[in-house]
Enzyme design. Structure first.
Site, short mmCIF file in Angstrom:
data_model
loop_
_atom_site.label_atom_id
_atom_site.label_comp_id
_atom_site.label_asym_id
_atom_site.label_seq_id
_atom_site.Cartn_x
_atom_site.Cartn_y
_atom_site.Cartn_z
N ILE A 1 0.84 -1.20 0.00
CA ILE A 1 0.00 0.00 0.00
C ILE A 1 0.88 1.25 0.00
CG2 ILE A 1 -1.80 1.26 1.26
CD1 ILE A 1 -2.39 -1.51 2.65
N CYS A 2 0.60 2.15 -0.91
CA CYS A 2 1.30 3.43 -0.98
C CYS A 2 0.45 4.46 -0.22
CB CYS A 2 1.48 3.84 -2.45
SG CYS A 2 2.36 5.39 -2.66
N LEU A 3 0.78 4.63 1.05
CA LEU A 3 0.04 5.54 1.92
C LEU A 3 1.05 6.17 2.88
CD1 LEU A 3 -2.82 6.56 2.78
CD2 LEU A 3 -2.88 4.64 4.39
#
Length: 160
Positions: A88-90
């Protein structure tokens, strides 16, 4: 070795998430204190309504001073910030993590990220990333929307 802060904090958060009345986030199971499996249900009136996803949280020994590793397992949502390997790119999972955040607030942020999505698609460079990425913690994330690199593969960037 895990500290007293680690144990006390995770026990408190475990009780919090177990007793939560949130309808879209549920603790499915946990293995000791360091690995939790969370079920996230897509919010109503969103692209993910009626869908269910499994999120694995692995807590590092210096938690809460470092973010847990969060990866979707089994069914991975098709989303511009979720790679097909579940990474996840967060920003709050990496540079923007704060010890004030909890596992529950992290799950709510991921639910919010899914809920605000307007199109189901994979991130640019998904195939290149998943070919080399082992752990999202090993990646160098750039949140300006322009590039993503992976240290272990010595790939500098993929440009959107």
């Amino acid at each position: 070795m895990q500290s007293g802060v680690y144990h006390k904090r995770l026990m408190s958060e475990l009780r919090q998430i177990q007793s939560s009345t949130l309808s879209n986030v549920h603790l499915k199971t946990y293995e000791g204190l360091d690995t939790w499996v969370i079920t996230i249900h897509g919010a109503e009136k969103t692209l993910y309504a009626g869908e269910e996803f499994t999120l694995r949280l692995k807590f590092p020994s210096n938690y809460p001073f470092e973010a847990p590793e969060a990866i979707f397992v089994d069914k991975v949502p098709v989303h511009p910030h979720v790679y097909s390997n579940g990474h996840i790119c967060l920003s709050i999972l990496y540079q923007q993590w704060s010890p004030a955040l909890t596992a529950q607030t992290l799950c709510l942020s991921i639910l919010s990220m899914l809920s605000s999505c307007v199109t189901k698609e994979r991130p640019t460079g998904d195939l290149n990333y998943v070919t080399v990425a082992r752990s999202p913690k090993d990646a160098i994330w750039n949140f300006d929307g322009k590039s993503l690199g992976d240290k272990s593969a010595r790939i500098n960037a993929w440009i959107n």
